[in-house]
Design an enzyme around this catalytic site. Structure first.
Site, PDB file in Angstrom:
ATOM      1  N   CYS A  80      -8.657   0.450 -76.901  1.00  0.00           N
ATOM      2  CA  CYS A  80      -9.509   0.381 -77.958  1.00  0.00           C
ATOM      3  C   CYS A  80     -10.136  -1.055 -77.997  1.00  0.00           C
ATOM      4  O   CYS A  80      -9.496  -2.095 -78.390  1.00  0.00           O
ATOM      5  CB  CYS A  80      -8.804   0.678 -79.285  1.00  0.00           C
ATOM      6  SG  CYS A  80      -9.926   0.406 -80.682  1.00  0.00           S
ATOM      7  N   HIS A  82     -12.581  -2.339 -80.256  1.00  0.00           N
ATOM      8  CA  HIS A  82     -12.700  -2.892 -81.703  1.00  0.00           C
ATOM      9  C   HIS A  82     -11.436  -3.382 -82.190  1.00  0.00           C
ATOM     10  O   HIS A  82     -11.305  -4.538 -82.817  1.00  0.00           O
ATOM     11  CB  HIS A  82     -13.193  -1.499 -82.788  1.00  0.00           C
ATOM     12  CG  HIS A  82     -12.254  -1.042 -83.411  1.00  0.00           C
ATOM     13  ND1 HIS A  82     -11.834  -0.024 -82.882  1.00  0.00           N
ATOM     14  CD2 HIS A  82     -11.715  -0.937 -84.654  1.00  0.00           C
ATOM     15  CE1 HIS A  82     -11.081   0.775 -83.982  1.00  0.00           C
ATOM     16  NE2 HIS A  82     -11.028   0.011 -84.981  1.00  0.00           N
ATOM     17  N   GLY A 248     -15.937  -0.455 -77.919  1.00  0.00           N
ATOM     18  CA  GLY A 248     -15.721  -1.387 -76.975  1.00  0.00           C
ATOM     19  C   GLY A 248     -15.283  -0.854 -75.550  1.00  0.00           C
ATOM     20  O   GLY A 248     -15.855  -1.381 -74.640  1.00  0.00           O
TER      21      GLY A 248
END
Length: 327
Positions: A80, A82, A248
């Site tokens: 992940c 973010h 991201g």
């Protein structure tokens, strides 16, 4: 916290003890033995259908600063972006690492592997956050699949710590745009495309780790009307979650596909926005061989902010202690 509008609940205490030795195995242990904990903190009434969270765990080795598990409405993702941006900034704000003026390098172990974050500190304040993702690569370009209700859909399959099906609206006749007004339609079509790609005869496989070989979501790509923005990204992941930020790990996979097509060179960057106009800057740092793939190391830059501090209670007599969803 939030990164580009996407929530992140950082769980720092009260986590069940996980009795394994690396972050990928922590993911398995949490999923198989402690999933009530995820449901309690991600689902209603403490969370919601689009809540996202993470848990700090020990790193894989002494060279790492800490490890991280990712939680969402369906389970446990492998990567992940973010959350990586947010946790790197929080590590500086909370002094979890030694903080200095200039560039602070933080080594974070995720289920997909080692992530390296760089946090810029000027006069004691965080002024920039970026990270280098794991080796990211393309599996298929311009593949076609028949999707019930939509017909033939053209997509790319790429990996940026997780596998995504990338659907460029310019190459498909889909009745939608990438605005908040299409929120429900994006969920419906994104889920339909995901399940169709999952049923493609060629399996989705990571070259080294079996547990990383699954399709995480669908990413729609479209134009932007904002000056200086190259395109818009809307990711439908897990069980129909809509990423508020540009994603991201999805940007990382896009860097691999754009580089493969000759559309971005090492050192060049692209600005990609989300459904709520948040922006990430993506670039390619280097090329690298990764098993059978010619991969790249992507860099993703963004920012995150603290929104609050909470203590949750779980009453054993509460009939809703493991949460629920209404959509």
């Amino acid at each position: 916290m939030l990164t580009g509008g996407e929530p992140l609940r950082v769980i720092v205490d009260g986590v069940p003890k996980l009795l394994v030795n690396n972050v990928l195995d922590y993911r398995t242990d949490a999923r198989d033995k402690h999933d009530h904990f995820r449901r309690a903190l991600m689902f209603e009434p403490r969370g919601h259908a689009d809540m996202y969270g993470c848990v700090l765990v020990p790193p894989n080795d002494e060279d790492g600063d800490f490890g991280i598990l990712f939680l969402h409405n369906e389970g446990y993702s492998t990567m992940c972006g973010h959350a990586t941006i947010a946790i790197a900034k929080l590590a500086i704000l909370m002094n979890w690492v030694e903080v200095k003026e200039g560039t602070n390098t933080i080594k974070i172990d995720a289920p997909c592997g080692r992530l390296t974050a760089f946090v810029e500190v000027t006069a004691g304040a965080v002024t920039g956050v970026r990270f280098h993702c794991v080796p990211s690569f393309v599996v298929r370009l311009d593949q076609q699949v028949i999707v019930p209700g939509l017909g033939q859909v053209r997509y790319d399959l790429a990996y940026g710590g997780a596998f995504y099906a990338y659907v460029d609206l310019a190459k498909n006749q889909l009745d939608l745009d990438l605005s908040p007004a299409s929120y429900r339609k994006l969920i419906s079509q994104g889920r339909a495309i995901k399940h169709a790609v999952m049923n493609f005869p060629q399996p989705i496989a990571h070259p080294f780790e079996e547990d990383l070989g699954f399709l995480y979501g669908t990413i729609f790509i479209g134009p932007s009307t904002a000056e200086g923005v190259d395109s818009r990204n809307v990711c439908i992941f897990a069980e129909g979650e809509v990423d508020r930020c540009p994603t991201g790990s999805g940007v990382s996979g896009r860097m691999a596909s754009h580089h493969r097509r000759g559309e971005i060179a090492i050192g060049e960057s692209m600005c990609i926005e989300s459904i709520v106009d948040a922006q990430f800057l993506g670039s390619v740092v280097e090329e690298i061989d990764f098993g059978p793939y010619q991969a790249v190391i992507p860099q993703v830059e963004g920012n995150a902010f603290v929104t609050g501090q909470h203590t949750f209670f779980i009453d054993p007599d509460d009939p809703f202690k493991q949460g629920f969803f209404l959509r």
